[in-house]
Design an enzyme around this catalytic site. Structure first.
Site, PDB file in Angstrom:
ATOM      1  N   ASP A   1       2.806  -6.641   3.274  1.00 47.60           N
ATOM      2  CA  ASP A   1       2.517  -5.559   4.363  1.00 47.60           C
ATOM      3  C   ASP A   1       2.972  -5.865   5.709  1.00 47.60           C
ATOM      4  O   ASP A   1       2.157  -5.639   6.776  1.00 47.60           O
ATOM      5  CB  ASP A   1       1.116  -5.197   4.317  1.00 47.60           C
ATOM      6  CG  ASP A   1       0.775  -3.804   4.751  1.00 47.60           C
ATOM      7  OD1 ASP A   1       1.504  -3.272   5.344  1.00 47.60           O
ATOM      8  OD2 ASP A   1      -0.379  -3.465   5.252  1.00 47.60           O
TER       9      ASP A   1
ATOM     10  N   ASP B   1       6.079   0.302   6.422  1.00 45.78           N
ATOM     11  CA  ASP B   1       4.867   0.080   6.513  1.00 45.78           C
ATOM     12  C   ASP B   1       4.400   1.416   5.605  1.00 45.78           C
ATOM     13  O   ASP B   1       3.826   2.524   5.885  1.00 45.78           O
ATOM     14  CB  ASP B   1       4.019   0.499   7.833  1.00 45.78           C
ATOM     15  CG  ASP B   1       2.399   0.028   7.547  1.00 45.78           C
ATOM     16  OD1 ASP B   1       2.128  -0.414   6.712  1.00 45.78           O
ATOM     17  OD2 ASP B   1       1.760   0.314   8.931  1.00 45.78           O
TER      18      ASP B   1
ATOM     19  N   HIS C   1       3.699   2.657  12.691  1.00 49.69           N
ATOM     20  CA  HIS C   1       2.870   3.661  12.964  1.00 49.69           C
ATOM     21  C   HIS C   1       3.454   4.933  13.913  1.00 49.69           C
ATOM     22  O   HIS C   1       2.770   5.487  14.633  1.00 49.69           O
ATOM     23  CB  HIS C   1       1.446   3.330  13.476  1.00 49.69           C
ATOM     24  CG  HIS C   1       0.584   2.392  12.599  1.00 49.69           C
ATOM     25  ND1 HIS C   1      -0.609   2.080  12.882  1.00 49.69           N
ATOM     26  CD2 HIS C   1       0.964   1.969  11.218  1.00 49.69           C
ATOM     27  CE1 HIS C   1      -0.904   1.137  11.743  1.00 49.69           C
ATOM     28  NE2 HIS C   1       0.042   1.419  10.992  1.00 49.69           N
TER      29      HIS C   1
ATOM     30  N   HIS D   1       0.842  -1.199  -0.133  1.00 44.49           N
ATOM     31  CA  HIS D   1       0.022   0.031   0.018  1.00 44.49           C
ATOM     32  C   HIS D   1       0.728   1.462  -0.051  1.00 44.49           C
ATOM     33  O   HIS D   1       1.843   1.183   0.701  1.00 44.49           O
ATOM     34  CB  HIS D   1      -1.130   0.115   0.843  1.00 44.49           C
ATOM     35  CG  HIS D   1      -0.400  -0.089   2.588  1.00 44.49           C
ATOM     36  ND1 HIS D   1      -0.216   1.075   3.215  1.00 44.49           N
ATOM     37  CD2 HIS D   1      -0.224  -1.192   3.267  1.00 44.49           C
ATOM     38  CE1 HIS D   1       0.246   1.090   4.390  1.00 44.49           C
ATOM     39  NE2 HIS D   1       0.060  -0.483   4.445  1.00 44.49           N
TER      40      HIS D   1
ATOM     41  N   GLU E   1      -4.806   1.944   2.510  1.00 43.46           N
ATOM     42  CA  GLU E   1      -5.164   0.767   3.216  1.00 43.46           C
ATOM     43  C   GLU E   1      -4.933   1.378   4.682  1.00 43.46           C
ATOM     44  O   GLU E   1      -5.921   0.483   5.546  1.00 43.46           O
ATOM     45  CB  GLU E   1      -3.567   0.014   3.131  1.00 43.46           C
ATOM     46  CG  GLU E   1      -3.622  -1.590   4.025  1.00 43.46           C
ATOM     47  CD  GLU E   1      -3.529  -1.423   5.276  1.00 43.46           C
ATOM     48  OE1 GLU E   1      -3.571  -2.568   6.202  1.00 43.46           O
ATOM     49  OE2 GLU E   1      -2.799  -0.623   5.780  1.00 43.46           O
TER      50      GLU E   1
END
Lengths: 464, 464
Positions: free
Chosen positions: B361, B299, B431, B287, B333
Site C-alpha cells: 500500500d 492507491d 489522493h 485495499h 482502508e
C-alpha cells in the site's frame, strides 16, 4: 496509503560511524557523513537541476548535433555555468556530423489487394533517405543466423524486418538494450550485403506501444547504403502478423533524411580548481546533444543539469574540493561521440592528469548507485564508501560500463564511473517523441545530482 | 546512451550460494534462488497485474467505500480470483461508512475590494458540508503551538489555514507524510475547539502544483463539526502570500459532502491451501477501496492486483506452498479500516493461526525491499533472505511500519510485512485526481508482485 513511515534508512548514516573502531577514522567518517547530508539537503531544499532542465527542454528542445538548437544549448550551458561562479568556464571546439531528418517520415503496409495500413516510422540516425517512395516486399528475421540462412532471392529487392524483441526477463533494462542494439546499428549493412533495399528495425523498447525509437546506425563504405527506419514495437508485431497472413504484402517507406557537411560545435566545460591538488582532475558530465524527436529530457538533459548541479552543490555546501572538479557537457554522444573523443584528445595533448571521470547518461530517475569501470582494486576502494550512500538509497556500487563520452578517457584515468539509477522506465521513452520534461520527477532528479556530488566530494578528498 | 549494460546485479544470485559452506544449505539456497528466478520470469514475461489494473482503474474507477464502484470492485475481485483456480474464494461481509462528496467543491479568495481568485479545493474525507456558501476571514498557522498561542478572537468565526509543508529533506517521502498528516487528521477538531468555522489544510505533497489532496479527517463528538478542505500546495502558498498583503481577506468555501448511513460491503479473499501445514496462514493484501477523485491506481489498485498476482505467480511457477497463502482485498482502508478490523476479528473468532501478513500500500513503483514489523529476532530471520532479493534490486529489508489493513492482526501473527518500493513519486499523486493508470509502469508493477511472491514462497517453505 501508509500512515506511519519507515525511517531506518534515514538514520543509517549515524549508525555507520559506530562500526569503525579507530577514533580518527570515526571522526573522519562522521565528517563525511555530515557533509553528504549537507549536499543532499541543499539538493532537496534548493536544488536547481529541475528548473534548469525545464529551460533546456522547454525553451531549446531537441538538439541534435549540428542543429541550431544544439548551438543554443552550448550557449545556454556556458551561461548557466558562468552564473555558478566557477573558477573557469570555457568551450572546446569540435567538428560534428550534421544529419537532418527532413520532412516527417511515412510508412504504410499495403496488404490484401492494396488496402493500406499506416505505420509510425522514423529514420534511424544517419540513414540515407528513400529518394521519393520506396515500395518493396518484406522478409522478417529475428537473428543474424536466420538472415544468413535465407537464400538471396528471398532478400534481394526487399525490406528486411529485424524483429528480435529486447529480452524482458532482465532486471536491468540496459542489459536487454545492449543485446538487441546490434539490429539497429548493423541491420542496414547486413541487409544491403544480401541485396535488400531497406532495413526496418523493431524499436529498442520493453514497452508495447506506438512510438518508433530512433538511434544511431552505421554504414560500411564498401556496402550500398540503404535506408533504415524504426517501427514501434506494436507496429513491428502488426507487420509480422500481416506477413504471416500475406507474405507478398508490400511496405512503402518515404524518408527525406540526409547527411550534410560537418559543422563546428563545442563541448562546454566549467571547473572548480582544487585547493590542494589542482592538477588532479575529476570530470563529471552528460551529453548536451539529443535526438530530434522530442526534448531530450532523460537522454540526456538530466545528465547535463546534474553535472552542473554537482559543482553547485559542492559550493553551496561549503565544500572546497582538494582536487579540481570539472563539469563537461559533451557534444555529439548520440551519433559520433566526437565531443568525448575531442575532450580526451585535448586532455592528452595538454598532459592533464585525470583522476576519475563520471557520467550520467541513463536517465534522471531515482538513484541506485554507481557502475565503476576500473581495475578490481580501484572498484573495491570506491566500494568502501557504499555505506555512506545507503541512507540515500544510492549505495549499490557495481563493476560495469560507465559512459560513452568518458570511455575515450579510459587510458588516462584511474576510474570511469557511471551514475546508476532506476532503469525500468528509461527505454520506454528513449529516443522517442515521449522523452519530455513531464517524465522527469523533481526529487528523483535532484537526488541523483546529490549522489553524484557526494561521490565527487569523496574522490576529491581522498583521491584514488 | 548506455551502450553496454552493467549486469552484475543479475548474476549475484548465483554468487550467493557460494557463501554457504554446508553442502545441503548450498543446494537449498540454490533451489530457492532458481525458484525466485522462475517467479520473476513469469512476472516479467507473462505478468497479469498490469492488465488487471487497467480494468480496475479504467472500467470501474474511483471506489470509495459504500459507492456503487466499490461494489463493482468487490465483484471484479471475486471473479478475477475465481479465474485463478484457487482452492477457495469467498467474501467477508463488513459494514462500511458511506461518505459522499456531492457536487464539485468551490473555493475562492476574495481579497482587495472583493476581487475574487478561484482556488482548487476538495473536501477532506468525512467532512461535513458547508450548507451553502461559507465565507470568513482566514488565520494561518504552521504548528499546533502557533494555534495555541493565538488569542480566541483571532480564530473565532474564521477559517484556520494549516500550512506546514511536508519536510522535503527526508529521503523517504513517507516519513514527511507521517509528520505532516496531523494537520489533515486533527485540524478541524483543533480549530473548532477555538471557535473556527472551517479548516483549510495544505495538501500532503512534496510537489508544487495545483492538485488538492483529499484524505481522511476525524471529528470529536464533543466538538462542533466544521467543514475541512484541502488546498493544493501552490494554492496554500498563494493564500498565505495574499494574507500577508491583506490580512482581512475572506475565503469562500462551498462543499455539498455528507455522511450517509453505513452500507454493507465485503473483503474479498482467495486462498491456496498449504500442502504440509494448511493451518498456518500467510496473508497478502492491498485495499480495494480508493478515494473518489481519480482511479485509485497507485492507491491501492496496484496493491490489489499484486496480491492476487502473488498467488498466480506461485501457481504458474509450479511452487505449491507448504503453508496456506491467502490474498485479501481489504475494503475501507481509506476512511475506517473496517475491512482490516473485520478480517482480524473473524480470524480470531475462528481461532486461525496466522504466520505472517504482508501488505502492498505504498504504490506500485520499483521494488526496494520490505518493511518488517516484528520482534527483532524475527526481523533478523527474515533479513537472512535479503541476498536472494538483491539481484532483483529488492533486497532492503528494514524494520518499519508494514500496513494499515494488517495492523489489526498484529497480536495474532509473528510478522507484519510491508512491500517497500520507490517512494519519490507517490505523494505527488496520492489522493488526487492524478492517481491514474498512466502513472503506473508495467515492469515496475510486475517486479513488485514478483518480490512479494518471492518472500511469500520463502515464508511458506520455512515458516518463522
Amino acid at each position: 496509503m501508509l500512515r506511519f513511515p519507515s525511517f531506518l534508512r534515514h538514520t543509517l548514516a549515524a549508525g555507520f560511524v559506530l562500526l569503525l573502531t579507530d577514533a580518527t577514522a570515526q571522526t573522519t567518517a562522521k565528517t563525511d557523513s555530515l557533509n553528504l547530508r549537507k549536499i543532499y539537503d541543499e539538493a532537496l531544499l534548493r536544488g536547481q537541476s529541475y528548473e534548469n532542465l525545464r529551460y533546456l527542454t522547454g525553451k531549446i528542445g531537441g538538439r541534435l548535433s549540428g542543429s541550431p538548437q544544439a548551438e543554443q544549448a552550448v550557449q545556454w550551458g556556458k551561461t548557466t555555468m558562468e552564473k555558478l561562479g566557477l573558477d573557469r568556464v570555457y568551450l572546446q571546439e569540435v567538428m560534428v556530423p550534421h544529419w537532418v531528418r527532413g520532412a516527417k517520415e511515412k510508412g504504410e503496409i499495403r496488404a490484401d489487394k492494396g488496402k493500406g495500413v499506416d505505420m509510425n516510422v522514423c529514420a534511424l540516425g544517419g540513414s540515407v533517405g528513400t529518394n521519393g517512395k520506396l515500395r518493396a516486399q518484406v522478409v522478417e528475421v529475428k537473428t543474424w543466423a536466420e538472415l544468413a540462412a535465407l537464400p538471396d532471392e528471398k532478400i534481394r529487392g526487399r525490406f528486411v524486418l529485424f524483429n528480435r524483441p529486447m529480452n524482458p526477463a532482465y532486471i536491468e533494462s540496459g542489459q536487454a538494450y545492449g543485446e538487441a542494439g546490434d539490429q539497429r546499428r548493423n541491420g542496414a549493412v547486413e541487409a544491403a550485403k544480401r541485396g535488400a533495399v531497406g532495413a526496418l528495425v523493431r524499436s529498442l523498447s520493453l514497452a508495447h506501444d506506438e512510438f518508433p525509437h530512433t538511434g544511431a546506425m552505421r554504414y560500411d563504405d564498401k556496402v550500398t547504403k540503404i535506408p533504415a527506419a524504426a517501427l514501434s514495437t506494436n507496429g513491428a508485431d502488426r507487420l509480422s502478423q500481416l506477413l504471416k497472413a500475406d507474405p507478398g504484402l508490400t511496405f512503402e517507406l518515404e524518408m527525406a533524411c540526409q547527411t550534410l557537411p560537418d559543422v563546428k560545435s563545442y563541448n562546454v566545460v566549467g571547473e572548480i580548481k582544487g585547493t590542494k591538488y589542482p592538477d588532479e582532475i575529476i570530470v563529471v558530465g552528460g551529453h548536451l546533444d539529443s535526438w530530434d524527436l522530442a526534448e531530450g529530457a532523460h537522454d540526456d538533459g538530466t545528465g547535463c543539469v546534474q553535472s552542473m548541479e554537482a559543482l553547485r552543490l559542492l559550493k553551496a555546501a561549503g565544500l572546497k574540493p582538494e582536487r579540481t572538479v570539472r563539469a563537461v557537457l559533451f557534444m555529439n554522444e548520440e551519433n559520433g561521440v566526437r565531443g568525448g573523443n575531442k575532450y580526451a584528445e585535448l586532455a592528452k595533448a595538454a598532459n592533464e592528469k585525470h583522476l576519475a571521470a563520471m557520467e550520467s547518461d541513463g536517465g534522471g530517475f531515482t538513484p541506485r548507485g554507481f557502475n565503476i569501470e576500473a581495475p578490481a582494486a580501484t572498484v573495491k576502494k570506491i566500494q568502501q564508501w557504499q555505506p555512506l550512500f545507503r541512507p540515500y538509497g544510492s549505495g549499490e556500487f557495481t563493476a560495469g560500463h560507465a559512459g560513452t563520452d568518458i570511455e575515450p578517457l579510459k587510458e588516462q584515468t584511474k576510474a570511469l564511473i557511471g551514475y546508476d539509477c532506476d532503469s525500468q522506465r528509461y527505454f520506454d521513452i528513449h529516443h522517442t517523441g515521449a522523452d519530455t520534461f513531464d517524465k522527469v520527477n523533481r526529487r528523483e532528479l535532484e537526488l541523483g545530482g546529490a549522489s553524484m556530488a557526494g561521490l565527487i566530494y569523496l574522490l576529491s578528498k581522498y583521491g584514488l
